[in-house]
Motif scaffolding. Structure first.
Motif, PDB file in Angstrom:
ATOM      1  N   SER A   1       2.288   1.688  -3.468  1.00 35.52           N
ATOM      2  CA  SER A   1       1.242   2.149  -4.377  1.00 35.52           C
ATOM      3  C   SER A   1       0.983   3.642  -4.212  1.00 35.52           C
ATOM      4  O   SER A   1       0.775   4.370  -5.183  1.00 35.52           O
ATOM      5  CB  SER A   1      -0.048   1.359  -4.133  1.00 35.52           C
ATOM      6  OG  SER A   1      -1.072   1.774  -5.005  1.00 35.52           O
TER       7      SER A   1
ATOM      8  N   GLN B   1       0.825  -1.206   0.000  1.00 35.60           N
ATOM      9  CA  GLN B   1       0.000   0.000   0.000  1.00 35.60           C
ATOM     10  C   GLN B   1       0.861   1.258   0.000  1.00 35.60           C
ATOM     11  O   GLN B   1       0.556   2.245  -0.676  1.00 35.60           O
ATOM     12  CB  GLN B   1      -0.928  -0.007   1.214  1.00 35.60           C
ATOM     13  CG  GLN B   1      -1.956   1.104   1.222  1.00 35.60           C
ATOM     14  CD  GLN B   1      -2.906   1.003   0.043  1.00 35.60           C
ATOM     15  OE1 GLN B   1      -3.570  -0.003  -0.145  1.00 35.60           O
ATOM     16  NE2 GLN B   1      -2.959   2.046  -0.764  1.00 35.60           N
TER      17      GLN B   1
ATOM     18  N   GLU C   1      -9.741  -5.151  -4.323  1.00 37.70           N
ATOM     19  CA  GLU C   1      -8.946  -5.437  -3.129  1.00 37.70           C
ATOM     20  C   GLU C   1      -8.268  -6.804  -3.227  1.00 37.70           C
ATOM     21  O   GLU C   1      -7.101  -6.966  -2.865  1.00 37.70           O
ATOM     22  CB  GLU C   1      -9.840  -5.388  -1.882  1.00 37.70           C
ATOM     23  CG  GLU C   1     -10.379  -4.002  -1.546  1.00 37.70           C
ATOM     24  CD  GLU C   1      -9.275  -3.063  -1.086  1.00 37.70           C
ATOM     25  OE1 GLU C   1      -8.245  -3.548  -0.588  1.00 37.70           O
ATOM     26  OE2 GLU C   1      -9.449  -1.838  -1.242  1.00 37.70           O
TER      27      GLU C   1
END
Length: 426
Positions: A19, A16, A281
């Motif tokens: 990203s 995350q 997800e």
């Protein structure tokens, strides 16, 4: 066990973070994830793919299923109409030539049978939608250029999956390579997969409203995708192709009904926001873990294979150059042609195909996987750096040297002013 759970949690958290950093640095999260896996695996030896055993094979197949279903959902037919002509021409010609050239180079540089070389060529000719589209979102390019690249990234994935898996089927059964054999293998796997997935798409869209009221129903579509893959494999088709087509049917059901099935009454014509978010997800989790797993699997001690990956990435750019020059309209500026040239990174589809095929090939599988993983690393680096430099006004020599048939950027900028002069306001 506890250490493994902690490791997975750290990897997902870092995924995350990587990203989010892409928004500022334009460095695709693929690179730091692969580097993290390399550090954990071949560099320090803390963990390796053998530690996962059979779970590694299952994880690889699940990653492919999720990626293909998402790719099918995102393949919107209406959005491709504007670039269908030159986009389809560029995709088909570039993919065909790249497959042939890369297969030939693989054959003369690697001690592998011819059919393995063709598998490498078909996989490496792919362009990654997951990497191309985020990069395009940051670039200031014309809409026709964006549409061409969107179409190419989606179509090359289909081409790569169909041809690579057909070749794999021939290699797996010990058959001899021939155009007729490849054609029949593609026809069989594609035909069965398409028929099954189209029927499954209509069936699931018909009953989806009825099962949505069930507890934890958001995961039922994922379970049905797994069934489509498994039933296609059992019936003699190809599960990967069936999954891709099933996603395309689900993602374009409104259009399909409007054009061909107006008499059918579906209460549900698409996935809702919650279901799409769920798959996004799931794809993020699998993508993050798989690229780390991929880094762990790289044998960086095989330095000649790493350099071969660099060679293949450079050849891909060189072969792609004349294809862009002659297949793209002359109205596209030289700067945009340079962007089209740069947008050819390999990504998750190439990585998962390589891992899945390598696990089942009796010999040469590790070599195939090592070379493709290395190409992914270098091609992502090249695409990221080139697109960044082109946007900043650099690398003009590429456009000036290789795209002489196309409109000069200064001419494109001067065109509005010239039009305004010729047509003064009343």
């Amino acid at each position: 066990m506890t250490a493994a759970i902690i490791f997975i949690g750290i990897v997902l958290f870092l995924g995350q973070v990587f990203s989010s950093l892409f928004e500022k640095t334009r460095l695709p999260d693929v690179l730091p994830l692969m580097l993290l896996g390399m550090i954990m695996g071949p560099v320090t030896g803390l963990v390796g793919p053998e530690d996962f055993g059979r779970a590694g094979e299952i994880f690889t197949t699940l990653a492919l299923i999720v990626v293909l279903f998402q790719s099918g959902i995102e393949l919107k037919i209406l959005s491709l109409r504007g670039a269908m002509g030159q986009g389809f021409l560029l995709t088909t010609i570039a993919f065909s030539i790249l497959t042939i050239v890369l297969a030939w180079v693989a054959k003369i540089t690697l001690p592998i049978p011819s059919i393995y070389a063709w598998i490498i060529g078909a996989i490496l000719a792919d362009n990654s939608t997951a990497i191309v589209m985020p990069l395009l979102d940051k670039l200031k390019i014309a809409e026709p250029t964006r549409a061409i690249l969107f179409l190419e990234a989606n179509l090359t994935g289909v081409y790569s999956i169909v041809i690579a898996l057909a070749l794999w089927g021939i290699a797996d059964t010990g058959g001899h390579l021939s155009a007729k054999k490849v054609g029949l293998e593609i026809l069989q796997s594609f035909g069965i997969g398409v028929l099954l997935s189209v029927f499954a798409g209509f069936f699931w869209m018909r009953i989806l409203n009825r099962v949505r009221h069930l507890e934890n129903a958001v995961s039922l579509t994922f379970a049905f995708v797994l069934l489509v893959y498994g039933l296609s494999e059992l019936s003699g088709g190809d599960g990967a192709i069936a999954t891709l087509v099933f996603g395309a049917v689900v993602g374009n059901m409104r259009l399909i009904r409007r054009l061909w099935l107006k008499k059918l009454s579906f209460n549900v014509l698409t996935l809702n926001h919650g279901e799409k978010t769920f798959f996004e997800e799931v794809e993020f989790i699998f993508k993050t873990l798989f690229f780390v797993y991929m880094g762990m699997s790289m044998r960086i001690g095989q330095i000649h294979l790493v350099f071969l990956g660099l060679l293949f990435a450079l050849i891909k750019l060189l072969v792609r150059t004349p294809c862009v020059n002659w297949c793209v309209s002359k109205s596209i500026t030289r700067s945009d042609c340079s962007v089209i040239l740069a947008m050819c990174p390999n990504g998750l589809v190439s990585a998962v195909l390589a891992a899945m095929i390598a696990q089942r090939l009796p010999e040469g599988g590790d070599v195939l996987k090592d070379v493709i993983y290395s190409v992914i690393l270098f091609s992502v680096i090249f695409s990221s750096l080139m697109s960044f430099r082109i946007e900043k006004g650099g690398l003009r020599w590429i456009g000036e040297s290789f795209f002489m048939r196309h409109k000069h950027d200064k001419e494109a900028l001067a065109l509005p002013a010239q039009t305004e002069t010729e047509n003064p306001p009343a």
